[in-house]
Design an enzyme around this catalytic site. Structure first.
Site, short mmCIF file in Angstrom:
data_model
loop_
_atom_site.label_atom_id
_atom_site.label_comp_id
_atom_site.label_asym_id
_atom_site.label_seq_id
_atom_site.Cartn_x
_atom_site.Cartn_y
_atom_site.Cartn_z
N THR A 111 0.91 -1.13 0.00
CA THR A 111 0.00 0.00 0.00
C THR A 111 0.95 1.17 0.00
OG1 THR A 111 -1.69 -1.25 1.14
CG2 THR A 111 -1.73 1.11 1.53
N THR A 161 -3.94 2.06 -2.28
CA THR A 161 -3.42 0.69 -2.41
C THR A 161 -3.99 -0.08 -3.58
OG1 THR A 161 -3.03 -1.33 -1.13
CG2 THR A 161 -5.21 -0.38 -0.96
N ASN A 221 -3.57 -3.36 -2.78
CA ASN A 221 -3.54 -4.46 -1.80
C ASN A 221 -2.18 -5.13 -1.84
OD1 ASN A 221 -4.48 -5.85 0.34
ND2 ASN A 221 -5.55 -7.41 -0.83
N ASP A 276 -9.46 -8.58 0.83
CA ASP A 276 -9.66 -7.90 2.12
C ASP A 276 -11.04 -8.18 2.70
OD1 ASP A 276 -7.26 -6.83 2.86
OD2 ASP A 276 -7.61 -4.85 2.05
N SER A 285 -10.85 -2.22 5.49
CA SER A 285 -9.45 -1.84 5.29
C SER A 285 -8.78 -1.59 6.64
CB SER A 285 -9.41 -0.57 4.45
OG SER A 285 -8.10 -0.06 4.38
N SER A 286 -7.45 -1.53 6.59
CA SER A 286 -6.69 -1.12 7.78
C SER A 286 -6.02 0.24 7.57
CB SER A 286 -5.58 -2.14 8.07
OG SER A 286 -6.12 -3.38 8.33
N GLY A 335 1.29 -1.33 4.82
CA GLY A 335 1.64 -2.46 5.69
C GLY A 335 0.47 -3.37 6.03
N GLY A 336 -0.63 -3.33 5.26
CA GLY A 336 -1.75 -4.23 5.53
C GLY A 336 -2.25 -4.03 6.96
N1 GLY Z 1 -5.28 -3.57 1.44
C1 GLY Z 1 -4.85 -3.22 2.71
C2 GLY Z 1 -5.88 -2.51 3.49
O1 GLY Z 1 -6.73 -1.86 2.93
O2 GLY Z 1 -5.90 -2.62 4.68
#
Ligand code: GLY
Length: 576
Positions: A384, A402, A404, A426, A455-456, A476-477
């Site tokens: 991302t 992102t 992803n 996700d 999402s994060s 960083g997910g």
């Molecule tokens: N693809 C990572 C997020 O949206 O958390």
């Protein structure tokens, strides 16, 4: 400026040329074949920090020519879609958090949506087993892209014509730019996947391995960006680009339709705003879990004197691990797209609830994740990229965007030259089945047509004395919220410089799997203290690539701006 163009009624192509003449904006101000990487830059008028030097410098050139932070963030994102194809994108989605010089907090959601023909069990075989290769790679992994709609929506707050913000990216794509060593490694590492998941050979594939300094030219992408420059949103969501996306879907068995594209819209949301030790933190609401997780984690430590425990002391790290564990347990149970499910945000963020969550915290002893169930609330590569921008007018913009995974689905739209996301992963493809980040979810994040996947991403702005102070975010997910959390605690509680706060080793706990992930350079002594407390530790290489901009004010006057880019990548800080 916008009004002048309207009065002159110039076509957008001529408008751009006219704009370049009078304002002198050309991408040539940034030499795409020769550039260096700066990790810190200081100024008084504006700053951009992003994942690539060319993108940061494009953003800065827009600020220097009178654009504001919104304009610069748009131009930076378009440039990233060219020079940082692994995550910068027009085929993905993202979130923007901003604070304007009029004192308005803004958040814009341009997260991808599940296609209209998507269904809850689309990634399960006939026996109910997950087919994760399909949610993570190739045509079926892509949600309907949101980035171009999001950039268009944020342009409402900009000053310069939209076309002029796309132009530098067109030139970078058309004429090419020198790639870095990291990009060369990354493209070489993905060559087999590019061949496997594409129906037409993309610009990223060449016979001999890429090396640092090679020129990457993306003519098809330049043509798509030109259609966006000339036709705005319609240049992406309708006409030739939409036709090419749907043809690509047909060739590769994907689901995105012309209607999905035409009906996509970004949404302005009410940001999450909370107080932490006298600072105002502004974060992204659902469908990103980022803002709420930050609120939960920061509020769970607020009444404990973490500063006196000491930076990276086993006590402080353990406390932070345990609040991370508890917040992520709630993420798995309750969080999802609020347009589709009721997320009990009020309860999950209430002081009473968060105090109660810490009742079973025992200093010096790990609380196993099978004991930490989600709290009781009434039903209500990790590629991302983040950019932070500040301008001389007092606007600040924080954007995380992102595809992803690195290079998303690895599928490039034939003839249109841009990568599609693999954001469908996700969603929770099946309750309890971990996604590519090891995160689990349930009903709240199940797939439904038109729904946005959880999402994060955690673009964040912090105010001090009611003035913008910090602009922060990272890729960083699932590690994103914990990295932003640690960066803010490092600055606010441990009084670290932005550079130290960004570069110091990070750690991460996400409830499941029940383990603490640490970076390579995380202190071994702290690691063994944690192991004695009962924690399982795993090495995660590196965590995040955080960009911070810090503003200092003298009364109402902006005094200085510091731009900091993470040591972990090609990230580049610019300022003037
Ligand atoms: N693809 C990572 C997020 O949206 O958390």
């Amino acid at each position: 400026m916008k009004i002048i163009y309207r009065l002159l009624n110039l076509s957008s192509r001529w408008m751009v040329l006219f704009f370049m003449l009078i304002a002198g904006i050309t991408a040539a101000q940034v030499n795409p074949y020769q550039y260096t990487i700066n990790k810190v830059a200081n100024g008084t008028k504006g700053a951009v920090s992003s994942a690539h030097p060319l993108a940061s410098e494009v953003g800065l050139s827009i600020l220097k020519k009178g654009g504001n932070a919104f304009d610069a963030s748009i131009a930076t994102q378009f440039a990233l879609a060219v020079v940082y194809p692994g995550a910068g994108n027009i085929g993905g989605g993202g979130f923007l958090v901003a604070y304007t010089n009029m004192g308005k907090a803004i958040s814009i959601d341009y997260r991808e949506k599940a296609p209209g023909s998507a269904s809850r069990d689309m990634y399960l075989d006939k026996d109910g087993n997950p087919l994760l290769n399909l949610s993570q790679n190739g045509h079926l992994a892509s949600g309907v892209p949101g980035t171009v709609a999001g950039l268009y929506a944020s342009h409402k707050y900009g000053k310069l014509p939209f076309a002029a913000l796309v132009q530098p990216a067109i030139e970078l794509a058309y004429k090419g730019f020198s790639i870095t060593a990291a990009e060369a490694r990354s493209l070489n590492g993905s060559k087999a996947a590019f061949i496997k998941y594409n129906t037409m050979t993309p610009a990223f594939v060449k016979a001999n391995p890429w090396k640092a300094g090679d020129t990457l030219v993306q003519k098809d992408l330049a043509a798509t960006l030109t259609r966006i420059r000339d036709n705005g949103m319609k240049g992406f969501y309708e006409g030739e680009t939409a036709r090419l996306v749907v043809e690509e879907m047909k060739r590769g068995g994907g689901k995105i339709s012309l209607d999905d594209l035409k009906n996509y819209s970004a949404a302005e949301r009410v940001p999450i705003i909370f107080d932490y030790k006298g600072h105002t933190v502004i974060g992204m609401p659902m469908p990103s879990s980022g803002g709420l997780l930050m609120q939960q984690m920061m509020k769970m430590i607020e009444d404990r004197d973490i500063a006196s425990m000491g930076f990276h002391s086993p006590e402080a790290v353990q406390l932070m691990i345990e609040v991370e564990r508890r917040a992520y347990a709630d993420r798995a149970e309750y969080m999802g797209d609020q347009d589709f499910v009721k997320v009990p945000v009020k309860r999950l963020s209430s002081e009473g609830y968060l105090k109660e969550r810490m009742n079973d915290f025992v200093p010096g002893k790990a609380t196993p994740s099978d004991v930490v169930k989600p709290g009781r609330a009434n039903p209500e590569s990790d590629e991302t990229t983040h950019l932070s921008v500040a301008d001389q007018y007092g606007n600040v913009v924080s954007v995380t965007t992102t595809l992803n995974g690195g290079y998303g689905s690895k599928t490039v739209v034939g003839g249109a030259g841009f990568l599609l996301n693999n954001e469908m992963d996700d969603f929770s493809v099946k309750p309890g089945v971990p996604n590519m980040f090891g995160a689990v979810g349930k009903e709240a994040n199940a797939i439904a047509p038109g729904k946005r996947m959880l999402s994060s991403m955690t673009p964040t702005v912090v105010l001090k004395n009611k003035k913008p102070w910090l602009v922060v975010g990272t890729p960083g997910g699932t590690t994103i919220p914990t990295s932003v959390f640690q960066t803010l605690v490092n600055i606010i509680d441990f009084k670290q410089t932005s550079t130290d706060a960004v570069n110091n080793p990070k750690f991460h706990h996400q409830w499941l799997p029940d383990q603490v992930m640490v970076e390579n350079d995380f202190p071994k002594t702290v690691q063994s203290s944690l192991e004695k407390m009962g924690y399982a530790i795993t090495n995660r290489g590196q965590i995040g690539r955080t960009e911070v901009i810090k503003l200092e004010w003298k009364g109402k006057k902006l005094f200085s701006i510091e731009s900091v880019a993470d040591k972990r990548g090609d990230d580049h800080a610019s300022a003037y």
